[in-house]
Design a protein around this motif. Structure first.
Motif, PDB file in Angstrom:
ATOM      1  N   GLY B  42       0.823  -1.192   0.000  1.00 11.79           N
ATOM      2  CA  GLY B  42       0.000   0.000   0.000  1.00 11.79           C
ATOM      3  C   GLY B  42       0.863   1.249   0.000  1.00 11.79           C
ATOM      4  N   PRO B  43       0.271   2.372  -0.321  1.00  9.99           N
ATOM      5  CA  PRO B  43       1.030   3.629  -0.319  1.00  9.99           C
ATOM      6  C   PRO B  43       1.524   3.992   1.076  1.00  9.99           C
ATOM      7  CG  PRO B  43      -1.048   3.871  -1.503  1.00  9.99           C
ATOM      8  CD  PRO B  43      -1.131   2.574  -0.772  1.00  9.99           C
ATOM      9  N   GLU B  44       2.716   4.568   1.121  1.00 13.16           N
ATOM     10  CA  GLU B  44       3.295   5.050   2.377  1.00 13.16           C
ATOM     11  C   GLU B  44       3.650   6.517   2.204  1.00 13.16           C
ATOM     12  OE1 GLU B  44       5.672   0.838   2.613  1.00 13.16           O
ATOM     13  OE2 GLU B  44       6.564   2.558   3.616  1.00 13.16           O
ATOM     14  N   LEU B  45       3.249   7.315   3.177  1.00 10.93           N
ATOM     15  CA  LEU B  45       3.473   8.750   3.076  1.00 10.93           C
ATOM     16  C   LEU B  45       4.958   9.089   3.176  1.00 10.93           C
ATOM     17  CD1 LEU B  45       2.137  11.589   2.957  1.00 10.93           C
ATOM     18  CD2 LEU B  45       2.242  11.589   5.464  1.00 10.93           C
ATOM     19  N   LEU B  46       5.422   9.907   2.228  1.00 10.38           N
ATOM     20  CA  LEU B  46       6.787  10.431   2.274  1.00 10.38           C
ATOM     21  C   LEU B  46       6.813  11.830   2.871  1.00 10.38           C
ATOM     22  CD1 LEU B  46       8.189   9.368  -1.216  1.00 10.38           C
ATOM     23  CD2 LEU B  46       8.895   8.485   1.018  1.00 10.38           C
ATOM     24  N   ILE B  47       5.913  12.685   2.381  1.00  8.04           N
ATOM     25  CA  ILE B  47       5.920  14.067   2.817  1.00  8.04           C
ATOM     26  C   ILE B  47       4.551  14.678   2.556  1.00  8.04           C
ATOM     27  CG2 ILE B  47       6.769  14.949   0.603  1.00  8.04           C
ATOM     28  CD1 ILE B  47       8.444  16.994   2.212  1.00  8.04           C
ATOM     29  N   ARG B  48       4.183  15.608   3.425  1.00  2.97           N
ATOM     30  CA  ARG B  48       2.915  16.336   3.261  1.00  2.97           C
ATOM     31  C   ARG B  48       3.192  17.834   3.337  1.00  2.97           C
ATOM     32  NH1 ARG B  48      -1.005  18.022   7.360  1.00  2.97           N
ATOM     33  NH2 ARG B  48       0.099  16.779   8.909  1.00  2.97           N
ATOM     34  N   TYR B  49       2.591  18.568   2.443  1.00  3.74           N
ATOM     35  CA  TYR B  49       2.708  20.024   2.403  1.00  3.74           C
ATOM     36  C   TYR B  49       1.361  20.659   2.726  1.00  3.74           C
ATOM     37  CZ  TYR B  49       7.270  20.067   0.085  1.00  3.74           C
ATOM     38  OH  TYR B  49       8.602  19.929  -0.223  1.00  3.74           O
ATOM     39  N   GLU B  50       1.415  21.690   3.519  1.00  5.11           N
ATOM     40  CA  GLU B  50       0.300  22.616   3.682  1.00  5.11           C
ATOM     41  C   GLU B  50       0.755  23.912   3.020  1.00  5.11           C
ATOM     42  OE1 GLU B  50      -2.646  22.103   4.740  1.00  5.11           O
ATOM     43  OE2 GLU B  50      -2.424  20.130   5.649  1.00  5.11           O
ATOM     44  N   ASN B  51       0.147  24.213   1.874  1.00  2.00           N
ATOM     45  CA  ASN B  51       0.653  25.306   1.042  1.00  2.00           C
ATOM     46  C   ASN B  51       2.127  25.017   0.722  1.00  2.00           C
ATOM     47  OD1 ASN B  51      -1.840  26.885   0.976  1.00  2.00           O
ATOM     48  ND2 ASN B  51      -1.459  27.114   3.176  1.00  2.00           N
ATOM     49  N   GLU B  52       3.025  25.938   1.022  1.00  2.00           N
ATOM     50  CA  GLU B  52       4.424  25.689   0.663  1.00  2.00           C
ATOM     51  C   GLU B  52       5.236  25.097   1.802  1.00  2.00           C
ATOM     52  OE1 GLU B  52       2.918  28.595   0.420  1.00  2.00           O
ATOM     53  OE2 GLU B  52       3.852  29.975   1.836  1.00  2.00           O
TER      54      GLU B  52
END
Lengths: 116, 117
Positions: B42-52
């Motif tokens: 399954g997909p695994e999160l690498l990075i999340r952005y809120e705006n920049e």
């Protein structure tokens, strides 16, 4: 941390037969559950979700799932499958509702193979 | 409404070479995610952005991976140098922070499949 278990890596079924794809999650005080579908060479698409309220959730393409808190399960069902349902199905869980369920944890997926 | 657009769809490179993936989220979506999907997983999160702003990059291997989201719209994920184990599909997703806080839906692109030889 939350975790999701999809015990069946592959489920073969004949067209027009019923199907159930199993999903179990690790327990948490509050939990939000999702099923996503991934067709070959495509991104994931939301099938259905459980946030609160009725434990029986209906989604797109005739799929439904039932949230069972005592068994920590969220199995996906369809009464009659079509060839076009052949795809990978992912169960996902989030235990936070901070700013949009960012902390989604996905299971390893179940490949549904529908044959004529 | 256009969906999440990713490029390239496929990339084959030699190990130790650099590679970059580009993502254009759905217009108006403030939150952007990069996920890694290994074969049969399954997909695994690498990075999340809120705006920049990168608000969750705890799973990003920072020795060789980097990401940016200039101007809070498009994003680029880079690997330098690539290793054999980096062969996978890199998925980009976006969500509207306010609207999808209620729906819980992430909108995924078709992914970029990387093969490292």
């Amino acid at each position: 941390a939350q975790s999701v278990t999809q015990l069946d890596s592959q489920v073969p079924v004949f067209e027009e037969a019923p199907v159930e794809l199993r999903c179990n999650y690790s327990s948490s005080v509050s939990v939000y559950l999702f099923w996503y579908v991934q067709y070959p060479n495509q991104g994931l698409q939301l099938l259905l979700k459980y946030l609160s309220g009725s434990t029986l959730v209906k989604g797109i393409n005739g799929f439904e799932a039932e949230f069972n808190k005592s068994q920590t399960s969220f199995h996906l069902r369809k009464p009659s499958v079509h060839i076009s349902d052949t795809a990978e199905y992912f169960c996902a869980v989030s235990d936070t509702w901070d700013t949009g369920f960012q902390k989604l944890v996905f299971g390893t997926g179940t490949r549904l193979l529908v044959s004529p | 409404e256009a969906g999440v657009v990713q490029s390239p769809r496929y990339k084959i490179i030699e190990k130790k070479q650099p590679v970059a993936f580009w993502c254009n989220p759905i217009s108006g979506h403030n939150t952007l995610y990069w996920y890694l999907q290994n074969l049969g997983q399954g997909p695994e999160l690498l990075i999340r952005y809120e705006n920049e702003e990168a608000v969750d990059d705890s799973q990003l291997p920072k020795d060789r991976f980097s990401a940016e989201r200039l101007k809070g719209v498009d994003s680029t994920l880079k690997i330098q140098p690539a290793e054999l184990g980096d062969s996978a599909v890199y998925l980009c997703a976006s969500s509207d922070k306010l609207g999808d806080a209620n729906t819980g839906e992430l909108f995924f692109g078709e992914g970029s499949r990387l093969t490292v030889l």
